[in-house]
Write a protein that holds these residues in place. Structure first.
Motif, mmCIF file in Angstrom:
data_model
loop_
_atom_site.group_PDB
_atom_site.id
_atom_site.type_symbol
_atom_site.label_atom_id
_atom_site.label_comp_id
_atom_site.label_asym_id
_atom_site.label_seq_id
_atom_site.Cartn_x
_atom_site.Cartn_y
_atom_site.Cartn_z
ATOM 1 N N THR A 17 0.840 -1.201 0.000
ATOM 2 C CA THR A 17 0.000 0.000 0.000
ATOM 3 C C THR A 17 0.871 1.245 0.000
ATOM 4 N N LEU A 18 0.276 2.324 -0.423
ATOM 5 C CA LEU A 18 0.904 3.639 -0.382
ATOM 6 C C LEU A 18 -0.104 4.568 0.270
ATOM 7 N N ALA A 19 0.243 5.089 1.429
ATOM 8 C CA ALA A 19 -0.660 5.933 2.224
ATOM 9 C C ALA A 19 -1.961 5.198 2.545
ATOM 10 N N GLY A 20 -1.862 3.889 2.764
ATOM 11 C CA GLY A 20 -3.025 3.092 3.124
ATOM 12 C C GLY A 20 -3.887 2.659 1.957
ATOM 13 N N ILE A 21 -3.493 2.993 0.725
ATOM 14 C CA ILE A 21 -4.266 2.625 -0.464
ATOM 15 C C ILE A 21 -3.464 1.588 -1.242
ATOM 16 N N SER A 22 -4.139 0.517 -1.630
ATOM 17 C CA SER A 22 -3.487 -0.545 -2.391
ATOM 18 C C SER A 22 -2.935 0.011 -3.705
ATOM 19 N N LEU A 23 -1.766 -0.488 -4.089
ATOM 20 C CA LEU A 23 -1.180 -0.056 -5.363
ATOM 21 C C LEU A 23 -2.062 -0.437 -6.538
ATOM 22 N N TRP A 24 -2.850 -1.501 -6.394
ATOM 23 C CA TRP A 24 -3.772 -1.880 -7.463
ATOM 24 C C TRP A 24 -4.841 -0.816 -7.656
ATOM 25 N N TRP A 25 -5.365 -0.273 -6.557
ATOM 26 C CA TRP A 25 -6.390 0.779 -6.680
ATOM 27 C C TRP A 25 -5.777 2.085 -7.192
ATOM 28 N N LEU A 26 -4.533 2.363 -6.787
ATOM 29 C CA LEU A 26 -3.854 3.547 -7.338
ATOM 30 C C LEU A 26 -3.631 3.397 -8.839
ATOM 31 N N GLY A 27 -3.260 2.193 -9.266
ATOM 32 C CA GLY A 27 -3.096 1.935 -10.697
ATOM 33 C C GLY A 27 -4.413 2.085 -11.447
ATOM 34 N N ALA A 28 -5.499 1.564 -10.854
ATOM 35 C CA ALA A 28 -6.816 1.694 -11.486
ATOM 36 C C ALA A 28 -7.211 3.166 -11.596
ATOM 37 N N GLY A 29 -6.906 3.949 -10.562
ATOM 38 C CA GLY A 29 -7.203 5.386 -10.609
ATOM 39 C C GLY A 29 -6.372 6.102 -11.659
ATOM 40 N N ALA A 30 -5.090 5.733 -11.756
ATOM 41 C CA ALA A 30 -4.223 6.346 -12.770
ATOM 42 C C ALA A 30 -4.716 6.009 -14.179
ATOM 43 N N PHE A 31 -5.101 4.764 -14.390
ATOM 44 C CA PHE A 31 -5.626 4.386 -15.703
ATOM 45 C C PHE A 31 -6.963 5.069 -15.983
ATOM 46 N N ALA A 32 -7.768 5.295 -14.943
ATOM 47 C CA ALA A 32 -9.044 5.996 -15.141
ATOM 48 C C ALA A 32 -8.800 7.440 -15.576
ATOM 49 N N VAL A 33 -7.832 8.102 -14.950
ATOM 50 C CA VAL A 33 -7.499 9.480 -15.346
ATOM 51 C C VAL A 33 -6.941 9.503 -16.767
ATOM 52 N N LEU A 34 -6.095 8.533 -17.103
ATOM 53 C CA LEU A 34 -5.569 8.444 -18.470
ATOM 54 C C LEU A 34 -6.699 8.209 -19.473
ATOM 55 N N SER A 35 -7.683 7.400 -19.093
ATOM 56 C CA SER A 35 -8.842 7.179 -19.968
ATOM 57 C C SER A 35 -9.613 8.471 -20.185
ATOM 58 N N PHE A 36 -9.785 9.237 -19.117
ATOM 59 C CA PHE A 36 -10.493 10.507 -19.210
ATOM 60 C C PHE A 36 -9.754 11.480 -20.122
ATOM 61 N N LEU A 37 -8.429 11.546 -19.993
ATOM 62 C CA LEU A 37 -7.645 12.428 -20.854
ATOM 63 C C LEU A 37 -7.711 11.984 -22.308
ATOM 64 N N ALA A 38 -7.712 10.674 -22.535
ATOM 65 C CA ALA A 38 -7.836 10.167 -23.910
ATOM 66 C C ALA A 38 -9.213 10.474 -24.482
ATOM 67 N N LEU A 39 -10.232 10.387 -23.638
ATOM 68 C CA LEU A 39 -11.589 10.678 -24.080
ATOM 69 C C LEU A 39 -11.752 12.150 -24.446
ATOM 70 N N LEU A 40 -11.063 13.023 -23.713
ATOM 71 C CA LEU A 40 -11.106 14.453 -24.013
ATOM 72 C C LEU A 40 -10.186 14.836 -25.169
ATOM 73 N N GLY A 41 -9.318 13.932 -25.575
ATOM 74 C CA GLY A 41 -8.401 14.215 -26.671
ATOM 75 C C GLY A 41 -7.202 15.033 -26.260
ATOM 76 N N LEU A 42 -6.863 15.022 -24.985
ATOM 77 C CA LEU A 42 -5.728 15.801 -24.480
ATOM 78 C C LEU A 42 -4.466 14.935 -24.527
ATOM 79 N N ALA A 43 -3.940 14.776 -25.724
ATOM 80 C CA ALA A 43 -2.809 13.875 -25.947
ATOM 81 C C ALA A 43 -1.552 14.344 -25.220
ATOM 82 N N HIS A 44 -1.316 15.639 -25.189
ATOM 83 C CA HIS A 44 -0.108 16.140 -24.531
ATOM 84 C C HIS A 44 -0.135 15.834 -23.036
ATOM 85 N N TRP A 45 -1.233 16.148 -22.381
ATOM 86 C CA TRP A 45 -1.328 15.918 -20.936
ATOM 87 C C TRP A 45 -1.407 14.431 -20.621
ATOM 88 N N GLY A 46 -2.005 13.651 -21.499
ATOM 89 C CA GLY A 46 -2.005 12.205 -21.328
ATOM 90 C C GLY A 46 -0.607 11.634 -21.414
#
Length: 161
Positions: free
Chosen positions: A79-108
């Motif tokens: 864990t990192l700060a009490g949060i499983s690394l798997w959930w942090l990875g899922a959150g990171a991929f969710a944010v990346l999905s959101f950026l891809a959906l918005l078409g923000l290639a640079h920030w993605g």
């Protein structure tokens, strides 16, 4: 209109428009904005959604044993700060999905590079102890997502190192 180009602020508009924005305390700020639509980064969106699904599946305790070493059982409850690394990875991929959906290639690309760097640091720790196949799969998803965002950013005229 009249066959003449429209003028805004004394300048002909050619894809750029002059926008007057307000900022507190009501001082006008002038900036240029570009009229363009953001297209969905399809490859990065698909890869990020697959990565998020894999992380959620692993976080919920997958029943399929992918590991050939003791690495998965060793890092399963990390864990990192009490949060499983798997959930942090899922959150990171969710944010990346959101950026891809918005078409923000640079920030993605920027976020994918940061997540890939963090994953490489974790993989270096695993190289010294025991490798985890599930973690390697997530690293592959991060690398492919970064490559997809990098290609989209380069195609849209952004600098891609």
């Amino acid at each position: 209109m009249n066959g003449r180009p429209e003028c805004s602020g004394g300048r002909a508009t050619t894809g750029l428009r002059f926008v007057r924005a307000r900022r507190f305390p009501l001082k006008p700020i002038y900036r240029w904005s570009v009229n363009r639509s953001h297209e969905i980064v399809t490859g990065a969106l698909c890869l990020a959604l697959l990565g998020a699904a894999f992380c959620v599946w692993s976080a919920l305790g997958n029943e399929v044993n992918l590991c050939v070493t003791a690495g998965c059982s060793l890092y399963q409850d990390t864990t990192l700060a009490g949060i499983s690394l798997w959930w942090l990875g899922a959150g990171a991929f969710a944010v990346l999905s959101f950026l891809a959906l918005l078409g923000l290639a640079h920030w993605g690309r920027v976020l994918a590079a940061l997540t890939l760097a963090g994953d490489v640091a974790l993989l270096l720790v695993m190289a010294l102890t025991a490798p985890c196949v599930s973690c390697l799969i997530v690293a592959i998803f991060f690398a492919l997502t970064y490559a997809s965002f990098r290609q989209a950013a380069a195609a849209r005229g952004r600098w891609a190192p």
